[in-house]
Design a protein around this motif. Structure first.
Motif, mmCIF file in Angstrom:
data_model
loop_
_atom_site.group_PDB
_atom_site.id
_atom_site.type_symbol
_atom_site.label_atom_id
_atom_site.label_comp_id
_atom_site.label_asym_id
_atom_site.label_seq_id
_atom_site.Cartn_x
_atom_site.Cartn_y
_atom_site.Cartn_z
ATOM 1 N N GLU A 263 -94.206 75.871 73.699
ATOM 2 C CA GLU A 263 -93.914 74.907 74.762
ATOM 3 C C GLU A 263 -92.552 75.149 75.384
ATOM 4 O O GLU A 263 -92.352 74.981 76.582
ATOM 5 C CB GLU A 263 -93.988 73.474 74.204
ATOM 6 N N ARG A 264 -91.550 75.570 74.586
ATOM 7 C CA ARG A 264 -90.225 75.825 75.129
ATOM 8 C C ARG A 264 -90.277 76.986 76.129
ATOM 9 O O ARG A 264 -89.688 76.920 77.207
ATOM 10 C CB ARG A 264 -89.249 76.134 73.974
ATOM 11 N N ALA A 265 -91.017 78.037 75.820
ATOM 12 C CA ALA A 265 -91.130 79.190 76.729
ATOM 13 C C ALA A 265 -91.824 78.781 78.024
ATOM 14 O O ALA A 265 -91.427 79.189 79.126
ATOM 15 C CB ALA A 265 -91.877 80.325 76.042
ATOM 16 N N LYS A 266 -92.910 77.985 77.901
ATOM 17 C CA LYS A 266 -93.597 77.523 79.112
ATOM 18 C C LYS A 266 -92.672 76.660 79.976
ATOM 19 O O LYS A 266 -92.733 76.726 81.211
ATOM 20 C CB LYS A 266 -94.843 76.728 78.724
ATOM 21 N N GLN A 267 -91.829 75.888 79.316
ATOM 22 C CA GLN A 267 -90.892 75.064 80.077
ATOM 23 C C GLN A 267 -89.889 75.938 80.823
ATOM 24 O O GLN A 267 -89.556 75.683 81.975
ATOM 25 C CB GLN A 267 -90.165 74.105 79.133
ATOM 26 N N TYR A 268 -89.429 76.999 80.164
ATOM 27 C CA TYR A 268 -88.503 77.925 80.822
ATOM 28 C C TYR A 268 -89.162 78.581 82.030
ATOM 29 O O TYR A 268 -88.531 78.780 83.078
ATOM 30 C CB TYR A 268 -88.018 78.991 79.838
ATOM 31 N N ILE A 269 -90.415 78.953 81.867
ATOM 32 C CA ILE A 269 -91.139 79.573 82.984
ATOM 33 C C ILE A 269 -91.254 78.582 84.144
ATOM 34 O O ILE A 269 -91.069 78.935 85.319
ATOM 35 C CB ILE A 269 -92.525 80.055 82.516
ATOM 36 N N ALA A 270 -91.548 77.302 83.865
ATOM 37 C CA ALA A 270 -91.653 76.282 84.914
ATOM 38 C C ALA A 270 -90.321 76.097 85.624
ATOM 39 O O ALA A 270 -90.263 75.958 86.858
ATOM 40 C CB ALA A 270 -92.139 74.957 84.315
ATOM 41 N N PHE A 271 -89.222 76.136 84.842
ATOM 42 C CA PHE A 271 -87.892 76.030 85.470
ATOM 43 C C PHE A 271 -87.648 77.191 86.422
ATOM 44 O O PHE A 271 -87.099 77.031 87.512
ATOM 45 C CB PHE A 271 -86.799 76.002 84.398
ATOM 46 N N SER A 272 -88.042 78.400 85.991
ATOM 47 C CA SER A 272 -87.821 79.580 86.829
ATOM 48 C C SER A 272 -88.605 79.482 88.125
ATOM 49 O O SER A 272 -88.091 79.775 89.219
ATOM 50 C CB SER A 272 -88.227 80.853 86.062
ATOM 51 N N VAL A 273 -89.894 79.082 88.035
ATOM 52 C CA VAL A 273 -90.722 78.966 89.247
ATOM 53 C C VAL A 273 -90.174 77.890 90.173
ATOM 54 O O VAL A 273 -90.061 78.078 91.399
ATOM 55 C CB VAL A 273 -92.187 78.659 88.854
ATOM 56 N N ASP A 274 -89.773 76.759 89.586
ATOM 57 C CA ASP A 274 -89.235 75.666 90.417
ATOM 58 C C ASP A 274 -87.933 76.088 91.099
ATOM 59 O O ASP A 274 -87.698 75.785 92.275
ATOM 60 C CB ASP A 274 -89.002 74.433 89.536
#
Length: 528
Positions: free
Chosen positions: A339-350
């Motif tokens: 979940e932490r990695a997916k959150q990082y990916i969402a931050f990058s896309v945003d």
């Protein structure tokens, strides 16, 4: 202004010499003094002659002639008395006696009027004595003849009374006629003298008018001489000199010798000519340098616009790749990521998407007033409907209601007005309260501009932030609460100011929360 930038005073012109020392006012003062003296003498003579004429006219018309008329009335009354008494003595008729009484009354009235005229009568003492003589003669005639005859007729009869009193009547009435004739002759002489005084008065008046005419002619001749010698000729010289300068002979000197004012004026104008010539030459050199700088600025602006386009393209392409590959990474290896990695990916896309939005907003902000979007007459219904169409999804999702007045035609850019409406309505939808948004676009005429308004029932803005919100990158809320780049209202302000208007914000009342943005736009052609 500093001492360095302040222009030095013009040098004083050379003083005039000879007759040029006299100012135009002094020439007119000298001539005017002479003319005033002539007018004063003529006016005094005229007033004296008019007063003499008036006095003579008053004596003749208001005194002598009325006295002559009253004397004639007395004569007629005495004649009527004598006739009536003699008729009564022959006939013993009451009618004749009544005619006599009426004539006596008429004589008394005429004498009373004549007495009132005596204080204003020329030679009043002599005339008064003649009037007294006439009054005495009349009274003696009535006492010695008329009254005795009237008393004797009823007792002695008509024949006896007439025979006895006839000699008395002849003697007394002869005295009456003599007194009457003397008074009439005297009044005729006074009338003649008054006529002579009137004639002399009119002759003096005509002579005074002649003097005034001569004074006017002298004044006209003097004024003509002064205007020609001291004004027109120097003005013609100065005009020729100025015309020569206006036709391109900028080195032509301006100078007239007289009068003093024009000599001084020509000196000042010539000093201004020299200074203007110097400043013009400096300005021509500065204009040349300015045109070179303007050409360089246009070239630089063109390069900046090209750079902005290229920079925006080159900046957005890596951002698209970052967002795209980050999303592909999540899709391919999502089952292996926590979940932490997916959150990082969402931050990058945003972050990449927000950077793209920021770049687009900055480009829109920089293009206002620079690109060839000419202002024309625009029906503001059209850009508003385009903005509402672009915002159809958030309006529908929020359940917002947008109403608007009958909108006018303004002078502006349709594309930029669409951006203006879209930012203001979008903010009203974004910063909504718990209730469904209610947004109204209003308009009213204010002199030579239209004042628009965008009112909502949202969360409102604190009064201390009403100036800050129009600055670029100024946000009142965090990105986690409300999305955005902080450029929208700054773009609205730039668009309104580019159209020659102004924009401001008003907060709602405590019992009616919300925000109202107001802005002005120039009238369109159909509103003239």
């Amino acid at each position: 202004m500093s001492d360095r930038g302040r222009l030095r005073p013009l040098p004083a012109p050379a003083p005039a010499t000879g007759f040029g020392k006299l100012r135009v006012g002094q020439w007119f003062l000298l001539t005017g003094t002479i003319v005033v003296l002539l007018f004063a003498v003529a006016a005094l003579f005229t007033i004296t002659s008019l007063e003499e004429t008036r006095a003579a006219r008053v004596d003749v018309v208001n005194v002598v002639d009325p006295a002559a008329l009253r004397t004639l009335e007395i004569s007629n009354a005495l004649t009527a008395q004598e006739g009536s008494v003699r008729a009564y003595g022959r006939t013993n008729e009451a009618a004749s006696l009544q005619d006599y009484r009426d004539a006596v009354v008429a004589e008394a009235a005429a004498l009373t009027t004549l007495d009132a005229l005596l204080p204003r009568m020329p030679e009043a003492q002599v005339v008064g004595a003649e009037v007294a003589r006439l009054r005495t003669a009349g009274e003696s005639w009535r006492r010695d003849y008329a009254e005795k005859l009237i008393a004797a007729v009823p007792t002695e009869g008509t024949e006896a009374s007439n025979r006895r009193n006839a000699p008395v009547n002849a003697a007394r009435f002869a005295e009456v006629r003599q007194a009457l004739t003397a008074l009439e002759d005297h009044l005729d002489r006074l009338h003649a003298k008054g006529g002579e005084r009137l004639e002399r008065g009119w002759e003096a008046f005509y002579l005074a008018l002649g003097g005034v005419t001569v004074a006017l002619l002298l004044a006209l001749i003097g004024a003509t001489f002064i205007v020609r010698y001291a004004v027109l000729r120097p003005l013609a010289e100065l005009t020729d000199q100025v015309r020569a300068v206006a036709q391109g002979d900028f080195d032509h000197r301006l100078k007239v010798e007289h009068p003093s004012e024009l000599a001084e004026l020509s000196g000042h104008v010539d000093a201004m000519r020299r200074r203007i010539l110097t400043e013009w030459r400096r300005a021509s050199e500065a204009q040349g340098r300015l045109e070179e700088q303007a050409a360089e600025l246009r070239r630089s602006n063109g390069e900046l616009e090209q750079f902005a386009y290229v920079a925006s393209h080159d900046l957005q392409e890596p951002l698209r790749k970052v967002a795209s590959f980050t999303q592909m990474l999540e899709q391919r290896y999502g089952d292996r990521l926590d979940e932490r990695a997916k959150q990082y990916i969402a931050f990058s896309v945003d972050g990449a998407k927000r950077m793209q939005c920021l770049i687009n907003d900055l480009l829109d902000f920089s293009r206002v007033g620079r690109l060839g979007d000419e202002r024309t007459s625009v029906d503001t219904h059209l850009p508003l409907r385009a903005a509402l169409s672009n915002l159809a999804v958030p309006i529908e999702e929020s359940g917002a209601t947008v109403t608007f007045d009958e909108l006018p035609t303004v002078r502006g850019s349709r594309v930029q007005l669409t951006q203006l409406f879209q930012n203001l309505v979008g903010n009203a939808v974004k910063f909504r309260s718990q209730e469904p948004p209610r947004i109204h676009i209003g308009v009213r005429r204010d002199g030579d501009v239209w004042e628009f308004s965008c009112s909502d029932n949202g969360i409102g803005i604190e009064s201390k932030y009403t100036d800050r919100i129009f600055l670029i990158f100024q946000r009142l809320h965090g990105r986690d609460a409300y999305a955005g780049t902080g450029i929208g209202l700054a773009l609205c302000k730039k668009i309104v100011e580019y159209h020659g208007g102004r924009i401001w914000v008003e907060n709602g009342e405590p019992e009616q929360p919300g925000t109202t943005f107001r802005w002005t736009l120039p009238l369109g052609e159909t509103n003239e």
